[in-house]
Motif scaffolding. Structure first.
Motif, PDB file in Angstrom:
ATOM      1  N   ARG A   1      -1.171  55.071  55.022  1.00  0.00           N
ATOM      2  CA  ARG A   1      -0.716  54.064  54.064  1.00  0.00           C
ATOM      3  C   ARG A   1       0.104  53.027  54.817  1.00  0.00           C
ATOM      4  NH1 ARG A   1       1.040  58.718  52.448  1.00  0.00           N
ATOM      5  NH2 ARG A   1       3.141  58.156  53.011  1.00  0.00           N
TER       6      ARG A   1
ATOM      7  N   TYR B   1      13.252  48.568  36.226  1.00  0.00           N
ATOM      8  CA  TYR B   1      13.521  48.838  34.817  1.00  0.00           C
ATOM      9  C   TYR B   1      13.543  47.594  33.948  1.00  0.00           C
ATOM     10  CZ  TYR B   1      14.512  53.627  36.191  1.00  0.00           C
ATOM     11  OH  TYR B   1      14.392  54.901  36.657  1.00  0.00           O
TER      12      TYR B   1
ATOM     13  N   ILE C   1      -9.602  55.332  39.323  1.00  0.00           N
ATOM     14  CA  ILE C   1      -8.383  55.883  39.904  1.00  0.00           C
ATOM     15  C   ILE C   1      -7.906  57.168  39.237  1.00  0.00           C
ATOM     16  CG2 ILE C   1      -6.802  54.440  38.533  1.00  0.00           C
ATOM     17  CD1 ILE C   1      -5.116  54.178  41.163  1.00  0.00           C
TER      18      ILE C   1
ATOM     19  N   ARG D   1      -9.920  60.138  40.442  1.00  0.00           N
ATOM     20  CA  ARG D   1      -9.685  60.218  41.884  1.00  0.00           C
ATOM     21  C   ARG D   1      -8.367  60.933  42.177  1.00  0.00           C
ATOM     22  NH1 ARG D   1     -10.339  54.994  43.201  1.00  0.00           N
ATOM     23  NH2 ARG D   1      -8.210  54.336  43.542  1.00  0.00           N
TER      24      ARG D   1
ATOM     25  N   LYS E   1       3.920  63.792  50.530  1.00  0.00           N
ATOM     26  CA  LYS E   1       4.328  62.381  50.589  1.00  0.00           C
ATOM     27  C   LYS E   1       3.176  61.488  50.128  1.00  0.00           C
ATOM     28  CE  LYS E   1       7.174  59.097  52.001  1.00  0.00           C
ATOM     29  NZ  LYS E   1       8.164  58.702  51.048  1.00  0.00           N
ATOM     30  N   ASP E   2       1.992  61.822  50.587  1.00  0.00           N
ATOM     31  CA  ASP E   2       0.836  60.987  50.240  1.00  0.00           C
ATOM     32  C   ASP E   2       0.571  61.010  48.743  1.00  0.00           C
ATOM     33  OD1 ASP E   2      -2.652  60.871  50.500  1.00  0.00           O
ATOM     34  OD2 ASP E   2      -1.309  59.299  51.213  1.00  0.00           O
TER      35      ASP E   2
ATOM     36  N   GLU F   1       3.084  59.085  46.643  1.00  0.00           N
ATOM     37  CA  GLU F   1       2.970  57.627  46.852  1.00  0.00           C
ATOM     38  C   GLU F   1       1.705  57.072  46.209  1.00  0.00           C
ATOM     39  OE1 GLU F   1       4.884  55.316  48.142  1.00  0.00           O
ATOM     40  OE2 GLU F   1       6.510  56.575  48.879  1.00  0.00           O
ATOM     41  N   MET F   2       0.617  57.786  46.364  1.00  0.00           N
ATOM     42  CA  MET F   2      -0.660  57.246  45.852  1.00  0.00           C
ATOM     43  C   MET F   2      -0.679  57.174  44.338  1.00  0.00           C
ATOM     44  SD  MET F   2      -2.272  56.313  48.456  1.00  0.00           S
ATOM     45  CE  MET F   2      -3.896  55.879  47.879  1.00  0.00           C
TER      46      MET F   2
ATOM     47  N   ARG G   1       1.306  55.818  42.586  1.00  0.00           N
ATOM     48  CA  ARG G   1       1.795  54.499  42.164  1.00  0.00           C
ATOM     49  C   ARG G   1       0.691  53.664  41.546  1.00  0.00           C
ATOM     50  NH1 ARG G   1       6.721  53.152  44.323  1.00  0.00           N
ATOM     51  NH2 ARG G   1       7.332  54.374  46.130  1.00  0.00           N
ATOM     52  N   GLY G   2      -0.528  53.986  41.907  1.00  0.00           N
ATOM     53  CA  GLY G   2      -1.655  53.214  41.391  1.00  0.00           C
ATOM     54  C   GLY G   2      -1.802  53.283  39.884  1.00  0.00           C
ATOM     55  N   VAL G   3      -1.240  54.307  39.267  1.00  0.00           N
ATOM     56  CA  VAL G   3      -1.341  54.404  37.811  1.00  0.00           C
ATOM     57  C   VAL G   3      -0.050  53.895  37.214  1.00  0.00           C
ATOM     58  CG1 VAL G   3      -1.780  55.883  35.830  1.00  0.00           C
ATOM     59  CG2 VAL G   3      -2.960  56.301  37.974  1.00  0.00           C
ATOM     60  N   GLN G   4      -0.100  52.693  36.713  1.00  0.00           N
ATOM     61  CA  GLN G   4       1.064  52.040  36.136  1.00  0.00           C
ATOM     62  C   GLN G   4       1.055  52.093  34.607  1.00  0.00           C
ATOM     63  OE1 GLN G   4       3.819  50.390  37.590  1.00  0.00           O
ATOM     64  NE2 GLN G   4       3.120  51.501  39.381  1.00  0.00           N
ATOM     65  N   HIS G   5       0.011  52.614  34.057  1.00  0.00           N
ATOM     66  CA  HIS G   5      -0.014  52.768  32.600  1.00  0.00           C
ATOM     67  C   HIS G   5       0.963  53.873  32.255  1.00  0.00           C
ATOM     68  CE1 HIS G   5      -1.408  54.069  28.635  1.00  0.00           C
ATOM     69  NE2 HIS G   5      -1.853  52.837  28.499  1.00  0.00           N
TER      70      HIS G   5
ATOM     71  N   ARG H   1      -0.567  57.433  30.832  1.00  0.00           N
ATOM     72  CA  ARG H   1      -1.463  58.077  31.802  1.00  0.00           C
ATOM     73  C   ARG H   1      -0.706  58.401  33.083  1.00  0.00           C
ATOM     74  NH1 ARG H   1      -5.185  54.453  29.167  1.00  0.00           N
ATOM     75  NH2 ARG H   1      -5.084  52.782  30.708  1.00  0.00           N
TER      76      ARG H   1
ATOM     77  N   ALA I   1      11.890  59.245  39.680  1.00  0.00           N
ATOM     78  CA  ALA I   1      12.189  57.820  39.521  1.00  0.00           C
ATOM     79  C   ALA I   1      11.000  57.087  38.917  1.00  0.00           C
ATOM     80  CB  ALA I   1      12.562  57.210  40.867  1.00  0.00           C
ATOM     81  N   GLU I   2       9.810  57.378  39.430  1.00  0.00           N
ATOM     82  CA  GLU I   2       8.617  56.702  38.919  1.00  0.00           C
ATOM     83  C   GLU I   2       8.316  57.109  37.483  1.00  0.00           C
ATOM     84  OE1 GLU I   2       6.750  54.248  40.473  1.00  0.00           O
ATOM     85  OE2 GLU I   2       8.434  54.284  41.868  1.00  0.00           O
TER      86      GLU I   2
ATOM     87  N   LYS J   1      10.774  55.465  35.146  1.00  0.00           N
ATOM     88  CA  LYS J   1      10.418  54.047  35.031  1.00  0.00           C
ATOM     89  C   LYS J   1       9.301  53.860  34.002  1.00  0.00           C
ATOM     90  CE  LYS J   1       8.104  52.095  38.479  1.00  0.00           C
ATOM     91  NZ  LYS J   1       7.906  51.638  39.873  1.00  0.00           N
TER      92      LYS J   1
ATOM     93  N   GLU K   1     -11.433  50.921  41.753  1.00  0.00           N
ATOM     94  CA  GLU K   1     -10.232  50.661  40.964  1.00  0.00           C
ATOM     95  C   GLU K   1      -9.006  51.101  41.742  1.00  0.00           C
ATOM     96  OE1 GLU K   1      -9.869  53.138  37.520  1.00  0.00           O
ATOM     97  OE2 GLU K   1      -8.706  51.679  36.390  1.00  0.00           O
ATOM     98  N   ILE K   2      -8.036  50.215  41.889  1.00  0.00           N
ATOM     99  CA  ILE K   2      -6.847  50.597  42.641  1.00  0.00           C
ATOM    100  C   ILE K   2      -5.585  50.609  41.793  1.00  0.00           C
ATOM    101  CG2 ILE K   2      -7.726  49.955  44.902  1.00  0.00           C
ATOM    102  CD1 ILE K   2      -6.222  47.327  44.683  1.00  0.00           C
TER     103      ILE K   2
ATOM    104  N   ASP L   1      -4.311  51.146  37.528  1.00  0.00           N
ATOM    105  CA  ASP L   1      -4.580  51.291  36.090  1.00  0.00           C
ATOM    106  C   ASP L   1      -3.279  50.969  35.364  1.00  0.00           C
ATOM    107  OD1 ASP L   1      -4.923  54.240  33.951  1.00  0.00           O
ATOM    108  OD2 ASP L   1      -5.272  52.117  33.525  1.00  0.00           O
ATOM    109  N   GLY L   2      -3.312  49.946  34.530  1.00  0.00           N
ATOM    110  CA  GLY L   2      -2.103  49.602  33.790  1.00  0.00           C
ATOM    111  C   GLY L   2      -1.407  48.398  34.379  1.00  0.00           C
TER     112      GLY L   2
ATOM    113  N   PRO M   1      -0.642  50.958  46.506  1.00  0.00           N
ATOM    114  CA  PRO M   1      -1.328  51.286  47.758  1.00  0.00           C
ATOM    115  C   PRO M   1      -2.842  51.170  47.602  1.00  0.00           C
ATOM    116  CG  PRO M   1      -0.681  53.293  46.633  1.00  0.00           C
ATOM    117  CD  PRO M   1      -0.208  52.158  45.781  1.00  0.00           C
TER     118      PRO M   1
END
Lengths: 22, 481, 299
Positions: A6, A18, B93, B96, B120-121, B124-125, B127-131, B134, B184-185, B188, C227-228, C230-231, C240
């Motif tokens: 990464r 936030y 995603i 995956r 760690k991976d 970190e990965m 993070r791709g789901v911001q919904h 989900r 934290a994530e 958030k 897709e990298i 969602d949301g 990433p």
């Protein structure tokens, strides 16, 4: 190691994390 | 909702059936495709959190089959070296990352040397789901999957261990970092839920958020289960990491829940060494947070603690921090302030053995309370038939009924106590109405009368003449009036 | 007018030679022997008479090694960029099954085999029994891969793009040149987010250009959609990216091949909002083929 590579990321500030969506 | 959920569950059933058939026939790649199709149901945005949870549980159950199969294969010596890469070919995603976590877990279980990197991976990965919804469930899957695999050893333990365990199998520091980041994530995303949707749905959203709180709290629970987290680590790393998120999020629901969660999951010794930062953070919580409940929960917990040496200055710390909180929260209602001070009295009663010290401490609480009431009420008196009145009555009864010598709650002990406490009389007379004063007096008198020793009061010299005079003339005056 | 003989071409060392796959025009996958630039192409031509005992007269037998480009829009014209001929037999009669050896030494194969939407580049061995009326011809395709080594300079792609007051991102890909089994490692950092993003994806787009100048024809094909995110993120979020190229059917970048066509690849970063509006940024990447030996040495 390839599978877990990464880029280093910038840390998000707590205020941004936030904050309400703009 | 029901119809949509049934449909999704039906698809999960079908795909998981095919997945298991393929696994039985040793066709791993095809099984992964079916697993991916199954997990695709979790991409939905048609389900409420409750329904989504049901769907999520169904998918997780099936993924455990996949995990078991892969573990079996590894144990039989079948090298699946490229699997971590292969599952990342999935185009969407959500499937995956669920597959990546499942495969990553198998790798971590079978190859301890990979733990640090994979943990760690994965965190970190995600993070791709911001919904928010989900993302919360995905990270919950990550946390729950890894719960038995988190390294729980210190660097010193590894170094001292003779069997050559490698450092990159991970240490407690890696686990703490992993969970704190995940927490934290998740916090958030959880906080962000309040901004989703129309303002008219605010109440429903709040209710849904409360239903999901356990997902976030589980991070704290998991931290508390790590045995290598000692007081120093808790004080220097864990608690600051948690408090930083709690204070910064500026969300009442999150703050209230997480602060209470912190108190519940970590042991008393940890709280004792971190009172200052904890209470300091309480002062910074948003006005909508019922800080009183948090403070009371903490004080009551420590009041009930056994087999722990409490520091001598604990009362002073509590007292000063509560004052700090009251000052920094000018909107705090009086009932809550009184309730907090009440818990402090309760603590004093339970934990300060030396009588004079106890009385002195109770007096200082009474004085602080008196000062606050005078400041907030100006010259108005607290009425008995109000919420504040009820709270104050409870508060005033506490030291005189439970704070007595040898814990006597009846007889003339309460009367004696009411006279010993220098501020008690002032508090009663200066800021309460006649009715409330009367209730206290009645309580004192009835306590003495109920014990049936009224004719022994003077005989046993348990009240001096002076004390009787003061009691009758001052404390009984409201009754006469 | 039926052919009086069957021709078989047997390549030397076939049992040890790798086969490679290439898509045919109808989308199926064909497998042929794999060769590299500079390799000798040698083998045997076996001619089997259909009616043993009968005579097959011919005006000569030859074997050719041909590299050609065929533009589908111009089927009649095959542009041969490589053409080598060896005579196997002078005009005469074949009275029995016969075998001829051939060898094209250290053959130049400057381009990689390619089958695309509007163009094909192929290499093949053609054996011809020349006859008065109709020749007997047999062709055998081979596949050529062009190898490259690690580029000396391979700077990352890093850029800030945006729409004023609306969306600003900074994206970074770790390299600008990737080999076909490489991994694109990157990140997308959100500087400003004032739209309701639904998701973000990255697409690999292949652009095939045929013809030159005003007669250039472009054909775009989306090879992959990945897709990298969602949301909806907020400001300060870093997403990433890790995209394994080995999962896709890609070819090396081919620029101006024999002045006839080009094949280029682009990464298309796409953000889609709640109303299906698409915000995208396209960036060319160079794809190259790494030799197996090189990979093993590094490992």
């Amino acid at each position: 190691q390839e599978s877990t590579r990464r880029l280093t990321i910038k840390k998000q500030t707590l205020d941004d994390a936030y904050a309400a969506p703009a | 909702q029901e119809k949509r959920l049934d449909e999704s569950l039906g698809n999960v059933k079908i795909q998981s059936f095919h997945m298991k058939c393929c696994l039985d026939r040793g066709k791993l790649m095809e099984a992964l495709k079916h697993a991916s199709n199954m997990i695709t149901e979790l991409r939905t945005n048609q389900l409420s959190p409750k329904s989504y949870y049901e769907l999520y549980m169904a998918v997780c159950d099936q993924l455990r089959h996949m995990e078991m199969y892969l573990l079996d294969e590894f144990n039989r010596g079948r090298k699946l070296a490229d699997l971590y890469e292969l599952v990342q070919y999935a185009g969407n995603i959500i499937p995956r990352l669920y597959l990546l976590i499942t495969v990553g877990l198998v790798y971590m279980k079978t190859t301890p040397g990979s733990r640090r990197d994979i943990l760690k991976d994965l965190v970190e990965m995600c993070r791709g789901v911001q919904h928010p919804l989900r993302g919360l469930f995905l990270r919950n899957y990550l946390l729950q999957s890894c719960r038995n695999i988190l390294p729980d050893v210190t660097v010193e333990e590894i170094a001292g261990d003779g069997d050559g365990k490698e450092e990159h199998s991970g240490t407690i520091e890696d686990s703490i970092e992993f969970i704190l980041l995940n927490f934290a994530e998740m916090n958030k995303l959880w906080v962000r839920m309040q901004h989703q949707g129309h303002t008219r749905d605010k109440d429903r959203r709040e209710k849904e958020r409360l239903e999901l709180r356990l997902l976030v709290g589980t991070n704290l629970v998991r931290l508390s289960q790590l045995e290598s987290i000692d007081i120093e680590r808790y004080k220097n790393v864990v608690l600051p990491g948690i408090l930083e998120q709690v204070v910064s999020c500026r969300d009442g629901i999150a703050q209230e829940y997480l602060m209470e969660c912190l108190i519940q999951v970590f042991p008393d010794e940890f709280h004792l060494t971190t009172l200052q930062p904890f209470l300091h953070s309480c002062a910074k919580l948003v006005p909508s947070v019922n800080v009183k409940n948090i403070i009371i929960a903490l004080i009551d917990r420590l009041a009930l603690s056994k087999d722990i040496d409490l520091p001598d200055d604990l009362f002073d710390i509590f007292s000063s921090q509560i004052s700090n909180i009251i000052q920094s929260r000018p909107d705090m209602i009086l009932e809550d302030i009184i309730s907090m001070e009440g818990s402090l009295i309760n603590f004093t009663i339970k934990k300060i053995n030396a009588e004079s010290k106890r009385e002195e401490s109770i007096d200082s609480v009474l004085q602080s309370t008196l000062n606050v009431i005078k400041e907030k009420c100006n010259k108005a008196r607290i009425q008995y038939r109000t919420n504040i009145g009820k709270e104050l009555l409870k508060f005033l009864k506490l030291p005189i009924t439970h704070g007595t010598q040898d814990g006597q709650t009846s007889g003339i002990a309460p009367i004696k106590m009411s006279l010993k406490l220098k501020v008690f009389k002032n508090l009663l007379k200066d800021v309460t109405d006649l009715e409330l004063q009367k209730q206290i007096t009645l309580s004192l008198l009835n306590s003495a009368l109920d014990s049936g020793i009224e004719d022994k009061i003077i005989e046993e010299n348990r009240l001096t003449l002076e004390e009787i005079e003061i009691f009758l003339s001052e404390l009984c005056e409201p009754l006469v009036k | 007018f039926r052919s009086g003989a069957d021709i078989d071409i047997i390549l030397d060392g076939a049992e040890n030679r790798k086969l490679a796959e290439i898509k045919s025009e109808d989308g199926k996958k064909d497998r042929y022997y794999l060769y590299y630039d500079g390799e000798t192409v040698s083998g045997k031509v076996n001619i089997t008479l259909k009616k043993p005992g009968t005579k097959l007269d011919h005006l000569g037998i030859k074997v050719e090694f041909i590299g050609e480009i065929e533009l589908y829009a111009d089927r009649g014209n095959h542009h041969e960029f490589s053409s080598l001929v060896k005579d196997l037999a002078r005009p005469g009669d074949l009275i029995q099954n016969t075998s001829y050896s051939f060898e094209f030494v250290n053959v130049e194969k400057p381009y990689e085999s390619y089958t695309g939407t509007n163009v094909r580049l192929r290499y093949f061995i053609r054996v011809t029994i020349v006859r008065r009326l109709s020749d007997i011809i047999k062709e055998m395709d081979i596949i050529v891969h062009t190898l490259a080594s690690y580029p000396e300079v391979n700077s990352p792609i890093k850029m800030e793009v945006g729409i004023e007051e609306c969306l600003h991102i900074e994206f970074e890909y770790n390299k600008s040149k990737y080999h076909l089994k490489d991994v694109i490692v990157g990140k997308i950092y959100f500087l400003l987010v004032r739209i309701k993003i639904k998701h973000m994806e990255i697409a690999i787009i292949k652009k095939e250009s045929t013809g030159i100048g005003q007669n250039t024809f472009n054909e775009n094909e989306t090879i992959a959609k990945y897709e990298i995110m969602d949301g909806a993120p907020v400001r300060g979020e870093s997403i990433p990216l890790r995209l394994f190229l080995a999962g896709y059917e890609l070819t090396p970048t081919m620029k101006d091949i024999n002045k006839k066509f080009s094949v280029r690849y682009f990464l298309n970063l796409v953000l889609v909002d709640e109303e299906e509006r698409r915000y995208f940024k396209q960036q060319e990447i160079i794809l190259w083929r790494k030799g197996e030996k090189t990979r093993k040495q590094i490992q």
